[in-house]
Design a protein around this motif. Structure first.
Motif, PDB file in Angstrom:
ATOM      1  N   CYS A  35       0.734  -1.189   0.027  1.00 23.72           N
ATOM      2  CA  CYS A  35       0.080   0.002  -0.028  1.00 23.72           C
ATOM      3  C   CYS A  35       0.719   1.170   0.100  1.00 23.72           C
ATOM      4  O   CYS A  35       2.026   1.333   0.419  1.00 23.72           O
ATOM      5  N   HIS A  36       0.263   2.276  -0.382  1.00 18.11           N
ATOM      6  CA  HIS A  36       1.240   3.529  -0.660  1.00 18.11           C
ATOM      7  C   HIS A  36       1.367   4.064   0.779  1.00 18.11           C
ATOM      8  O   HIS A  36       2.599   4.315   1.477  1.00 18.11           O
ATOM      9  N   THR A  37       0.256   4.023   1.644  1.00 18.78           N
ATOM     10  CA  THR A  37       0.447   4.475   3.205  1.00 18.78           C
ATOM     11  C   THR A  37      -0.583   3.342   3.889  1.00 18.78           C
ATOM     12  O   THR A  37      -1.753   2.656   3.320  1.00 18.78           O
ATOM     13  N   ARG A  38      -0.529   3.608   5.130  1.00 20.76           N
ATOM     14  CA  ARG A  38      -1.450   2.356   5.737  1.00 20.76           C
ATOM     15  C   ARG A  38      -2.622   3.373   6.457  1.00 20.76           C
ATOM     16  O   ARG A  38      -2.577   4.505   6.915  1.00 20.76           O
ATOM     17  N   CYS A  39      -3.744   2.970   5.988  1.00 19.80           N
ATOM     18  CA  CYS A  39      -4.984   3.618   6.398  1.00 19.80           C
ATOM     19  C   CYS A  39      -5.059   3.496   7.790  1.00 19.80           C
ATOM     20  O   CYS A  39      -4.636   2.556   8.556  1.00 19.80           O
ATOM     21  N   HIS A  40      -5.839   4.347   8.763  1.00 22.73           N
ATOM     22  CA  HIS A  40      -5.853   4.369  10.256  1.00 22.73           C
ATOM     23  C   HIS A  40      -6.421   3.299  10.866  1.00 22.73           C
ATOM     24  O   HIS A  40      -6.410   3.129  12.036  1.00 22.73           O
ATOM     25  N   TYR A  41      -7.351   2.667   9.925  1.00 25.19           N
ATOM     26  CA  TYR A  41      -8.178   1.595  10.656  1.00 25.19           C
ATOM     27  C   TYR A  41      -7.819   0.147  10.283  1.00 25.19           C
ATOM     28  O   TYR A  41      -8.318  -0.753  10.476  1.00 25.19           O
ATOM     29  N   ALA A 148     -13.617   2.337  -1.865  1.00 22.14           N
ATOM     30  CA  ALA A 148     -13.931   3.932  -1.849  1.00 22.14           C
ATOM     31  C   ALA A 148     -14.175   4.611  -0.648  1.00 22.14           C
ATOM     32  O   ALA A 148     -13.645   5.561  -0.057  1.00 22.14           O
ATOM     33  N   GLN A 149     -14.865   3.750   0.398  1.00 19.07           N
ATOM     34  CA  GLN A 149     -15.149   3.866   1.819  1.00 19.07           C
ATOM     35  C   GLN A 149     -16.007   5.032   1.976  1.00 19.07           C
ATOM     36  O   GLN A 149     -16.810   4.976   2.793  1.00 19.07           O
ATOM     37  N   SER A 150     -15.885   6.492   1.152  1.00 24.63           N
ATOM     38  CA  SER A 150     -16.759   7.533   1.604  1.00 24.63           C
ATOM     39  C   SER A 150     -16.867   8.388   0.451  1.00 24.63           C
ATOM     40  O   SER A 150     -15.659   8.587  -0.142  1.00 24.63           O
ATOM     41  N   PHE A 151     -17.789   9.256   0.387  1.00 21.83           N
ATOM     42  CA  PHE A 151     -17.507  10.350  -0.694  1.00 21.83           C
ATOM     43  C   PHE A 151     -17.361  11.541  -0.039  1.00 21.83           C
ATOM     44  O   PHE A 151     -17.350  12.936  -0.311  1.00 21.83           O
ATOM     45  N   ASP A 152     -16.884  11.496   1.389  1.00 14.90           N
ATOM     46  CA  ASP A 152     -16.862  12.756   2.252  1.00 14.90           C
ATOM     47  C   ASP A 152     -15.422  12.977   2.441  1.00 14.90           C
ATOM     48  O   ASP A 152     -14.544  12.012   2.856  1.00 14.90           O
ATOM     49  N   ALA A 153     -14.945  14.125   2.012  1.00 13.12           N
ATOM     50  CA  ALA A 153     -13.518  14.371   1.906  1.00 13.12           C
ATOM     51  C   ALA A 153     -12.913  14.391   3.325  1.00 13.12           C
ATOM     52  O   ALA A 153     -11.936  13.734   3.665  1.00 13.12           O
ATOM     53  N   GLN A 157     -10.140  11.709   4.879  1.00 15.92           N
ATOM     54  CA  GLN A 157      -8.882  11.838   5.582  1.00 15.92           C
ATOM     55  C   GLN A 157      -8.769  11.346   7.070  1.00 15.92           C
ATOM     56  O   GLN A 157      -7.738  10.901   7.114  1.00 15.92           O
ATOM     57  N   THR A 158      -9.995  11.366   7.711  1.00 13.10           N
ATOM     58  CA  THR A 158     -10.013  10.743   9.012  1.00 13.10           C
ATOM     59  C   THR A 158      -9.665   9.369   8.854  1.00 13.10           C
ATOM     60  O   THR A 158      -8.651   8.664   9.710  1.00 13.10           O
ATOM     61  N   LEU A 159      -9.919   8.562   7.967  1.00 17.32           N
ATOM     62  CA  LEU A 159      -9.576   7.263   7.704  1.00 17.32           C
ATOM     63  C   LEU A 159      -8.071   6.914   7.147  1.00 17.32           C
ATOM     64  O   LEU A 159      -7.809   5.741   7.390  1.00 17.32           O
ATOM     65  N   GLY A 160      -7.606   8.152   6.743  1.00 15.88           N
ATOM     66  CA  GLY A 160      -6.275   7.761   6.121  1.00 15.88           C
ATOM     67  C   GLY A 160      -6.244   7.690   4.741  1.00 15.88           C
ATOM     68  O   GLY A 160      -4.989   6.964   4.257  1.00 15.88           O
ATOM     69  N   ARG A 161      -7.027   7.717   4.132  1.00 10.79           N
ATOM     70  CA  ARG A 161      -7.174   7.451   2.694  1.00 10.79           C
ATOM     71  C   ARG A 161      -6.476   8.085   1.794  1.00 10.79           C
ATOM     72  O   ARG A 161      -6.636   9.515   2.157  1.00 10.79           O
TER      73      ARG A 161
END
Ligand code: SF4
Length: 408
Positions: A35-41, A148-153, A157-161
């Motif tokens: 992965c490019h970065t690790r998502c926070h969850y 995709a996880q969410s359409f909310d920017a 960000q909170t998720l670390g996507r």
């Protein structure tokens, strides 16, 4: 038991192939742990910062496919039949078209892959462009599963996507332009700070893209993730449980009205677009997982492959399938019957009783004994044309039904 009017579409009730034939096949799962970065969850076996290892990892995986294919051959030497292939991760879309093509070719060389096999690749919106998608389609990938996880920017960000809402739309349009006719999109609900309105907006924007399939997951805060630390420190508040349940109900209602069918707890599809690969798991059919940390259920055994990519590659250099010996488990008949029942009852279709009996040589009613009547009398089951499934009340009680119905 009462017979009920069907609420299950016919396309899901078809039992097209005899169970004994299906038990002779193996679905293939290939794990790509980059992965490019690790998502926070995220607690998957995946790593950021090791992209230079992609080529040596692909070479190791090619060796594993060859060895696993040889080991899985039928007694008469024929290659094992495979109905589906799934590239999961991690982020498989971080591999090049050339690398994906080599992996697919290796699967075809080592296994007897059906001409109409479902071949899925997981992909992250921030990692896709139209040229790459066209190349993947040409290489043989025929189903795309996008995280995709969410359409909310802000929530992304909170998720670390790493992707933006616009990139989700762009990725789906590009996939369509590249010829993909079967697309799944994953979304999450019950996120920290997520309102019902945000969830409804996400679903509305998602539906406008007309994917054939949705996977919707509620956030689980897993140990070892940044989310876990932040929740324990009190700097992050997980989503409210009641709101989470409301979000699930809203989504089910919204998608049902749009023609999607909730065929498994977290999965909705348009007719004919249910995931055949994931049904392999839910029907407790054999699958062979390859790649770091992948697990398998094959030849009445469950086993896991070495999780650390460096050790994985080292052991494959020595042409050894890198099993974790302490995690090899022989699945006896009783266990297989329990697991098949448990997994089947999680699906909307339930358990096909004649198939269960053919598979285990014992009727389901004999396996569970008197428990069947007790649970049925409580109104937790439905019976229809040979299928046994949870009633609406049974689905609400979930695990409690399994505990009351299945032997220890
Ligand atoms: S992209 Fe997927 S696999 Fe990678 S860190 Fe995020 S959730 Fe985990």
């Amino acid at each position: 038991m009462q017979a009920t009017t069907s609420r299950i579409p016919q396309f899901l009730l078809n039992t097209t192939e005899p169970i004994q034939d299906l038990l002779e096949t193996a679905s293939l799962y290939l794990h790509i742990p980059f992965c490019h970065t690790r998502c926070h969850y995220c607690d998957f076996n995946t790593y950021a910062g090791i992209l230079p290892l992609r080529e040596p990892y692909v070479r190791a995986l090619l060796t594993e496919i060859e060895l696993a294919g040889a080991k899985a051959r039928y007694a008469d030497g024929r290659k094992r039949r495979s109905r589906t292939i799934f590239f999961g991760g991690g982020t498989p879309s971080l591999l090049s078209i050339e690398q994906m093509t080599r992996l697919l070719d290796a699967c075809y060389a080592a296994f007897d892959v059906d001409a109409n096999a479902e071949i899925t690749m997981e992909a992250n919106p921030g990692t896709l462009d139209e040229g790459q998608l066209a190349g993947l389609r040409k290489a043989g990938i025929n189903r795309l599963s996008m995280g995709a996880q969410s359409f909310d920017a802000q929530l992304l960000q909170t998720l670390g996507r790493i992707h933006t809402p616009e990139e989700i739309t762009q990725a789906v349009h590009s996939a369509r332009a590249a010829g993909f006719t079967s697309i799944n999109i994953d979304f999450m609900f019950g996120l920290p700070g997520q309102s019902m309105q945000q969830w409804q907006d996400t679903l509305e924007q998602a539906l406008a893209l007309h994917p054939e399939h949705f996977s919707l997951y509620s956030l689980i805060v897993e140990e070892g993730t940044p989310f876990f630390t932040w929740v324990n420190e009190g700097t992050l508040t997980p989503g409210d449980e009641d709101l989470c349940a409301d979000m699930y109900e809203y989504a089910d209602d919204y998608l049902s009205k749009a023609g999607y069918y909730n065929y498994e707890i977290s999965n909705w599809s348009l007719p004919g677009h249910h995931s055949r690969h994931n049904l392999t798991y839910w029907q407790n059919l054999p699958y062979i997982g390859m790649g770091a940390g992948a697990s398998s259920f094959f030849n009445d055994q469950r086993y896991t492959i070495e999780r650390d990519p460096a050790t994985y590659m080292k052991r494959l250099k020595a042409r050894e399938i890198p099993l974790i010996e302490s995690e090899v488990e022989v699945v006896n008949k009783e266990q297989a019957m329990s697991e098949t029942s448990f997994l089947g009852l999680r699906t909307a279709m339930g358990i096909h009783l004649p198939t269960f009996e053919q598979r285990f040589g014992e009727p389901f009613s004999q396996f569970v004994g008197d428990r069947l009547h007790t649970v049925n009398d409580a109104g937790l089951l439905e019976f229809e044309d040979g299928w046994l499934r949870l009633s609406t009340r049974g689905r609400l009680l979930g695990n409690e039904v399994f505990v009351r119905l299945l032997p220890d």
